[in-house]
Design a protein around this motif. Structure first.
Motif, PDB file in Angstrom:
ATOM      1  N   VAL A  89       0.824  -1.203   0.000  1.00  0.00           N
ATOM      2  CA  VAL A  89       0.000   0.000   0.000  1.00  0.00           C
ATOM      3  C   VAL A  89       0.861   1.258   0.000  1.00  0.00           C
ATOM      4  N   GLU A  90       2.162   1.055  -0.070  1.00  0.00           N
ATOM      5  CA  GLU A  90       3.099   2.178  -0.017  1.00  0.00           C
ATOM      6  C   GLU A  90       4.203   1.994  -1.044  1.00  0.00           C
ATOM      7  N   SER A  91       4.873   3.092  -1.320  1.00  0.00           N
ATOM      8  CA  SER A  91       6.075   3.065  -2.146  1.00  0.00           C
ATOM      9  C   SER A  91       7.244   3.480  -1.277  1.00  0.00           C
ATOM     10  N   MET A  92       8.417   2.907  -1.548  1.00  0.00           N
ATOM     11  CA  MET A  92       9.636   3.255  -0.826  1.00  0.00           C
ATOM     12  C   MET A  92      10.666   3.663  -1.857  1.00  0.00           C
ATOM     13  N   GLN A  93      11.038   4.928  -1.798  1.00  0.00           N
ATOM     14  CA  GLN A  93      11.870   5.530  -2.830  1.00  0.00           C
ATOM     15  C   GLN A  93      13.161   6.086  -2.237  1.00  0.00           C
ATOM     16  N   ALA A  94      14.258   5.841  -2.937  1.00  0.00           N
ATOM     17  CA  ALA A  94      15.544   6.420  -2.537  1.00  0.00           C
ATOM     18  C   ALA A  94      15.515   7.909  -2.860  1.00  0.00           C
ATOM     19  N   ILE A  95      15.827   8.750  -1.883  1.00  0.00           N
ATOM     20  CA  ILE A  95      15.896  10.187  -2.161  1.00  0.00           C
ATOM     21  C   ILE A  95      17.347  10.654  -2.227  1.00  0.00           C
ATOM     22  N   SER A  96      18.232   9.666  -2.237  1.00  0.00           N
ATOM     23  CA  SER A  96      19.651   9.901  -2.471  1.00  0.00           C
ATOM     24  C   SER A  96      20.197   8.584  -3.030  1.00  0.00           C
ATOM     25  N   PRO A  97      21.377   8.592  -3.626  1.00  0.00           N
ATOM     26  CA  PRO A  97      21.960   7.293  -4.012  1.00  0.00           C
ATOM     27  C   PRO A  97      22.043   6.404  -2.778  1.00  0.00           C
ATOM     28  N   ALA A  98      21.809   5.102  -2.975  1.00  0.00           N
ATOM     29  CA  ALA A  98      21.735   4.208  -1.818  1.00  0.00           C
ATOM     30  C   ALA A  98      22.413   2.873  -2.102  1.00  0.00           C
ATOM     31  N   GLU A  99      22.949   2.290  -1.043  1.00  0.00           N
ATOM     32  CA  GLU A  99      23.515   0.943  -1.088  1.00  0.00           C
ATOM     33  C   GLU A  99      22.782   0.099  -0.065  1.00  0.00           C
ATOM     34  N   LEU A 100      22.333  -1.067  -0.515  1.00  0.00           N
ATOM     35  CA  LEU A 100      21.535  -1.951   0.318  1.00  0.00           C
ATOM     36  C   LEU A 100      22.143  -3.336   0.367  1.00  0.00           C
ATOM     37  N   TRP A 101      21.826  -4.046   1.438  1.00  0.00           N
ATOM     38  CA  TRP A 101      22.075  -5.483   1.541  1.00  0.00           C
ATOM     39  C   TRP A 101      20.706  -6.119   1.671  1.00  0.00           C
ATOM     40  N   VAL A 102      20.330  -6.928   0.689  1.00  0.00           N
ATOM     41  CA  VAL A 102      18.963  -7.430   0.548  1.00  0.00           C
ATOM     42  C   VAL A 102      18.905  -8.932   0.813  1.00  0.00           C
ATOM     43  N   ILE A 103      17.858  -9.342   1.539  1.00  0.00           N
ATOM     44  CA  ILE A 103      17.616 -10.762   1.776  1.00  0.00           C
ATOM     45  C   ILE A 103      16.179 -11.074   1.366  1.00  0.00           C
ATOM     46  N   LYS A 104      15.982 -12.197   0.718  1.00  0.00           N
ATOM     47  CA  LYS A 104      14.668 -12.617   0.227  1.00  0.00           C
ATOM     48  C   LYS A 104      13.813 -13.162   1.369  1.00  0.00           C
ATOM     49  N   LYS A 105      12.515 -13.022   1.233  1.00  0.00           N
ATOM     50  CA  LYS A 105      11.566 -13.543   2.213  1.00  0.00           C
ATOM     51  C   LYS A 105      11.715 -15.055   2.350  1.00  0.00           C
ATOM     52  N   SER A 106      11.948 -15.734   1.244  1.00  0.00           N
ATOM     53  CA  SER A 106      12.095 -17.198   1.297  1.00  0.00           C
ATOM     54  C   SER A 106      13.262 -17.603   2.194  1.00  0.00           C
ATOM     55  N   ALA A 107      14.344 -16.844   2.162  1.00  0.00           N
ATOM     56  CA  ALA A 107      15.498 -17.138   3.030  1.00  0.00           C
ATOM     57  C   ALA A 107      15.150 -16.872   4.493  1.00  0.00           C
ATOM     58  N   ILE A 108      14.422 -15.799   4.750  1.00  0.00           N
ATOM     59  CA  ILE A 108      14.019 -15.483   6.123  1.00  0.00           C
ATOM     60  C   ILE A 108      13.067 -16.545   6.651  1.00  0.00           C
ATOM     61  N   ASP A 109      12.115 -16.964   5.821  1.00  0.00           N
ATOM     62  CA  ASP A 109      11.177 -18.005   6.239  1.00  0.00           C
ATOM     63  C   ASP A 109      11.913 -19.303   6.578  1.00  0.00           C
ATOM     64  N   LYS A 110      12.906 -19.639   5.791  1.00  0.00           N
ATOM     65  CA  LYS A 110      13.693 -20.852   6.044  1.00  0.00           C
ATOM     66  C   LYS A 110      14.462 -20.728   7.359  1.00  0.00           C
ATOM     67  N   LEU A 111      15.078 -19.574   7.579  1.00  0.00           N
ATOM     68  CA  LEU A 111      15.805 -19.352   8.833  1.00  0.00           C
ATOM     69  C   LEU A 111      14.873 -19.451  10.037  1.00  0.00           C
ATOM     70  N   ALA A 112      13.690 -18.864   9.912  1.00  0.00           N
ATOM     71  CA  ALA A 112      12.732 -18.893  11.024  1.00  0.00           C
ATOM     72  C   ALA A 112      12.257 -20.312  11.316  1.00  0.00           C
ATOM     73  N   ALA A 113      12.120 -21.112  10.278  1.00  0.00           N
ATOM     74  CA  ALA A 113      11.677 -22.501  10.465  1.00  0.00           C
ATOM     75  C   ALA A 113      12.755 -23.356  11.130  1.00  0.00           C
ATOM     76  N   GLU A 114      14.009 -22.974  10.952  1.00  0.00           N
ATOM     77  CA  GLU A 114      15.127 -23.772  11.456  1.00  0.00           C
ATOM     78  C   GLU A 114      15.688 -23.284  12.790  1.00  0.00           C
ATOM     79  N   SER A 115      15.338 -22.059  13.205  1.00  0.00           N
ATOM     80  CA  SER A 115      16.014 -21.475  14.357  1.00  0.00           C
ATOM     81  C   SER A 115      15.049 -20.697  15.246  1.00  0.00           C
ATOM     82  N   LEU A 116      15.025 -21.046  16.520  1.00  0.00           N
ATOM     83  CA  LEU A 116      14.211 -20.301  17.482  1.00  0.00           C
ATOM     84  C   LEU A 116      14.746 -18.881  17.675  1.00  0.00           C
TER      85      LEU A 116
END
Length: 188
Positions: A89-116
């Motif tokens: 329902v929102e947009s997220m826009q860089a208002i300056s040049p940006a550097e990110l480290w991105v992780i996929k939801k599938s990786a997070i879901d897998k981590l959550a399933a394997e680790s308390l």
């Protein structure tokens, strides 16, 4: 930088942090690029290494309303879309040049399933999101625009001057003219 973020949480051991960091991909965005666009699903989370983002939505009269800024050393995601898998329902826009480290939801879901520990971490993030939302609601209902601007200046002084006035005034819920008057009142 991302390893330091996870280390600062005090939840993960060194080996876990090494494994987590390997799941992130580096991404560079130019000024005005989008991390997420309205009506598109958000299926990743990013750690902001550098740059400033604004989160906004389009009002019923087609004006974009900035309701949040994100700064370096924080996470960014369209949280409700990320949870539900539905369109953002929102947009997220860089208002300056940006550097990110991105992780996929599938990786997070897998981590959550394997680790308390990951379940605990995700609960912590959900709690932070709730508290941030509550704080924003109270700011809008209890504080003046001057008070909200002063808090933003106090918390992010090195970045506030980089935010275009139209986004700042939208965030504060005032006109650009009113924002100019407020800025003139404050001595730096």
């Amino acid at each position: 930088m991302i390893a330091a973020y996870f280390q600062s949480l005090g939840l993960f051991d060194r080996e876990e942090i090494t494994q987590i960091v390997q799941l992130f991909e580096y991404k560079k965005l130019n000024k005005n690029d989008f991390f997420v666009k309205e009506n598109q699903p958000c299926n990743e989370v990013a750690f902001i290494a550098s740059g400033i983002f604004r989160s906004y939505y389009n009002s019923s009269n087609a004006e974009d309303v900035t309701y949040c800024f994100r700064f370096p050393n924080s996470l960014i995601a369209a949280y409700s879309s990320f949870i539900t898998g539905g369109p953002s329902v929102e947009s997220m826009q860089a208002i300056s040049p940006a550097e990110l480290w991105v992780i996929k939801k599938s990786a997070i879901d897998k981590l959550a399933a394997e680790s308390l520990v990951w379940t605990k971490y995700l609960r912590m993030i959900a709690e932070q999101q709730y508290l941030e939302l509550e704080k924003r609601i109270f700011q809008l209902q209890k504080e003046t625009a001057l008070q909200r601007y002063t808090v933003l200046l106090r918390d992010q002084p090195e970045f506030v001057r980089q935010i275009p006035l139209q986004y700042l005034s939208s965030y504060l819920g005032i006109t650009q003219r009113h924002l100019s008057r407020i800025r003139n009142e404050i001595t730096f």
